[in-house]
Design an enzyme around this catalytic site. Structure first.
Site, PDB file in Angstrom:
ATOM      1  N   VAL A  61      -2.935  41.859  49.121  1.00 43.77           N
ATOM      2  CA  VAL A  61      -2.627  43.015  49.972  1.00 43.77           C
ATOM      3  C   VAL A  61      -1.217  43.544  49.768  1.00 43.77           C
ATOM      4  O   VAL A  61      -0.876  44.610  50.288  1.00 43.77           O
ATOM      5  CB  VAL A  61      -2.822  42.685  51.471  1.00 43.77           C
ATOM      6  CG1 VAL A  61      -4.274  42.403  51.775  1.00 43.77           C
ATOM      7  CG2 VAL A  61      -1.928  41.537  51.909  1.00 43.77           C
ATOM      8  N   TYR A  62      -0.380  42.820  49.047  1.00 44.92           N
ATOM      9  CA  TYR A  62       0.973  43.305  48.821  1.00 44.92           C
ATOM     10  C   TYR A  62       0.924  44.531  47.901  1.00 44.92           C
ATOM     11  O   TYR A  62       0.588  44.438  46.721  1.00 44.92           O
ATOM     12  CB  TYR A  62       1.844  42.231  48.171  1.00 44.92           C
ATOM     13  CG  TYR A  62       2.160  41.032  49.044  1.00 44.92           C
ATOM     14  CD1 TYR A  62       1.768  40.965  50.374  1.00 44.92           C
ATOM     15  CD2 TYR A  62       2.859  39.959  48.523  1.00 44.92           C
ATOM     16  CE1 TYR A  62       2.063  39.864  51.165  1.00 44.92           C
ATOM     17  CE2 TYR A  62       3.163  38.847  49.299  1.00 44.92           C
ATOM     18  CZ  TYR A  62       2.756  38.808  50.616  1.00 44.92           C
ATOM     19  OH  TYR A  62       3.057  37.703  51.388  1.00 44.92           O
ATOM     20  N   SER A  63       1.266  45.675  48.476  1.00 46.41           N
ATOM     21  CA  SER A  63       1.267  46.935  47.731  1.00 46.41           C
ATOM     22  C   SER A  63      -0.070  47.194  47.038  1.00 46.41           C
ATOM     23  O   SER A  63      -0.130  47.672  45.901  1.00 46.41           O
ATOM     24  CB  SER A  63       2.416  46.970  46.706  1.00 46.41           C
ATOM     25  OG  SER A  63       3.667  46.953  47.360  1.00 46.41           O
ATOM     26  N   ASP A  64      -1.165  46.878  47.751  1.00 48.60           N
ATOM     27  CA  ASP A  64      -2.521  47.140  47.240  1.00 48.60           C
ATOM     28  C   ASP A  64      -2.747  46.540  45.854  1.00 48.60           C
ATOM     29  O   ASP A  64      -3.365  47.155  44.976  1.00 48.60           O
ATOM     30  CB  ASP A  64      -2.790  48.649  47.186  1.00 48.60           C
ATOM     31  CG  ASP A  64      -2.779  49.292  48.563  1.00 48.60           C
ATOM     32  OD1 ASP A  64      -3.180  48.619  49.531  1.00 48.60           O
ATOM     33  OD2 ASP A  64      -2.355  50.445  48.673  1.00 48.60           O
ATOM     34  N   GLY A  65      -2.255  45.334  45.646  1.00 47.33           N
ATOM     35  CA  GLY A  65      -2.455  44.655  44.372  1.00 47.33           C
ATOM     36  C   GLY A  65      -1.353  44.886  43.360  1.00 47.33           C
ATOM     37  O   GLY A  65      -1.288  44.185  42.337  1.00 47.33           O
TER      38      GLY A  65
END
Length: 344
Positions: A61-65
């Site tokens: 989930v960090y920066s959408d991958g």
């Protein structure tokens, strides 16, 4: 760099590890954390490895991958020199199977993480949150399959309550599935809730703590002072609402002791706050972050030395809070403490 076993496992991890939440920089939360690109990330990885830090933590989930993608690019060509930790279970889309820890979500999530990281195995996979809608046996059997296939080497959790973690460990023991050896937890001088239940559980069950946000969501950087506004440029302006709550008066009490010890020792406020954590029971590694080389080098200076017993006692006193029920009697009443003495 000191290395410790991760819980009761045979895996040795550095006491400081690097959190790649600043890599990628997408969205209101992670964009405020940082926007490190692949070239900058590679430099930060270089510095970490020079200092003995070889464990790198991220999440889908960090920066959408994008964090996983940037980290993968930064370690390209030196996979054998690093350990990769990532997390999944939080929502990555709007679909009905885009969140949680179902067999479908775990298998697809691991495959996508492997691709983004540019590797064929993950050293440590952690469930980012407990999925109350999926039976723990389904979760554990899927993780067992992924471990046996060689795609995962160790498994852990993050943000679980005590009963959720203990239920999972009991099921793993009953069925012969891999046990969780890591618990990635919020723990800091201004957030000591980990000590009441999860720390004793970790000691009893051999689950090592990987500490996230050791500086209290950016409040123990040395820039926050009583009676002064948050400094311009502080990410707290944009991210405070996303993080754990902090009692402001308690924060200022802690900062004043940190300031005093910093003046006495020549260490920085962040170094002292992190070093205090390295002395705590069950802590295997403290995850440090950095938006630039200067921040990283300063945070790396938190290891390799120790606070004195007197300095630790001052920090303990300033940061102490009343334990919630049913734990406070064990700290206050002799009869309770004789039966089950507190861990700290």
């Amino acid at each position: 760099m000191e290395y410790r076993r991760l819980g009761s496992s045979g895996l040795k991890v550095p006491v400081l590890s690097f959190g790649a939440g600043t890599f990628g920089g997408k969205g209101p939360l992670f964009g405020a954390w940082g926007s490190t690109d692949a070239a900058e990330a590679r430099r930060l990885v270089d510095i970490c490895l020079e200092g003995g830090v070889n464990l790198f933590d991220t999440a889908d989930v960090y920066s959408d991958g994008a964090s996983e993608e940037v980290l993968g690019a930064a370690i390209k060509g030196r996979r054998d020199d690093v350990m990769l930790s990532t997390k999944l279970s939080l929502p990555v889309g709007e679909g009905p199977n885009a969140a949680g820890s179902s067999r479908s979500r775990l298998i697809s999530g691991v495959e996508k993480a492997l691709k983004r990281l540019g590797t064929d195995y993950i050293d440590l996979l952690q469930l980012h949150a407990f999925d109350a809608g999926t039976p723990v046996e389904e979760v554990l059997s899927t993780l067992d399959t992924l471990v046996r296939s060689g795609k995962l080497r160790y498994v852990g959790v993050s943000n679980f309550s005590g009963w959720q973690l203990m239920k999972s460990l009991a099921a793993a023991d009953r069925q012969g599935y891999p046990r969780y050896v890591a618990n990635q937890v919020y723990y800091s001088l201004v957030g000591r809730d980990y000590e009441w239940e999860l720390m004793p559980l970790g000691l009893d069950q051999g689950v090592g703590a990987l500490v996230w946000s050791p500086l209290g969501w950016g409040r123990l950087t040395g820039k926050i002072r009583r009676g002064e506004p948050w400094p311009e440029g502080s990410r707290l302006h944009d991210t405070a609402a996303f993080g754990p709550p902090v009692d402001e008066e308690k924060l200022y009490d802690v900062v004043e002791v940190l300031d005093a010890i910093a003046q006495e020792t020549g260490k920085t406020v962040p170094q002292i706050a992190i070093n205090w954590l390295l002395r705590r029971p069950t802590v295997s590694s403290v995850i440090i972050g950095a938006r630039n080389e200067e921040q990283l080098r300063q945070n790396l200076g938190a290891a390799g030395w120790s606070l004195t017993a007197e300095e630790v006692a001052r920090l303990d006193a300033a940061s102490a809070t009343t334990a919630p029920y049913p734990y406070f009697p064990y700290y206050r009443q002799e009869g309770f403490a004789r039966i089950n003495p507190p861990v700290v």
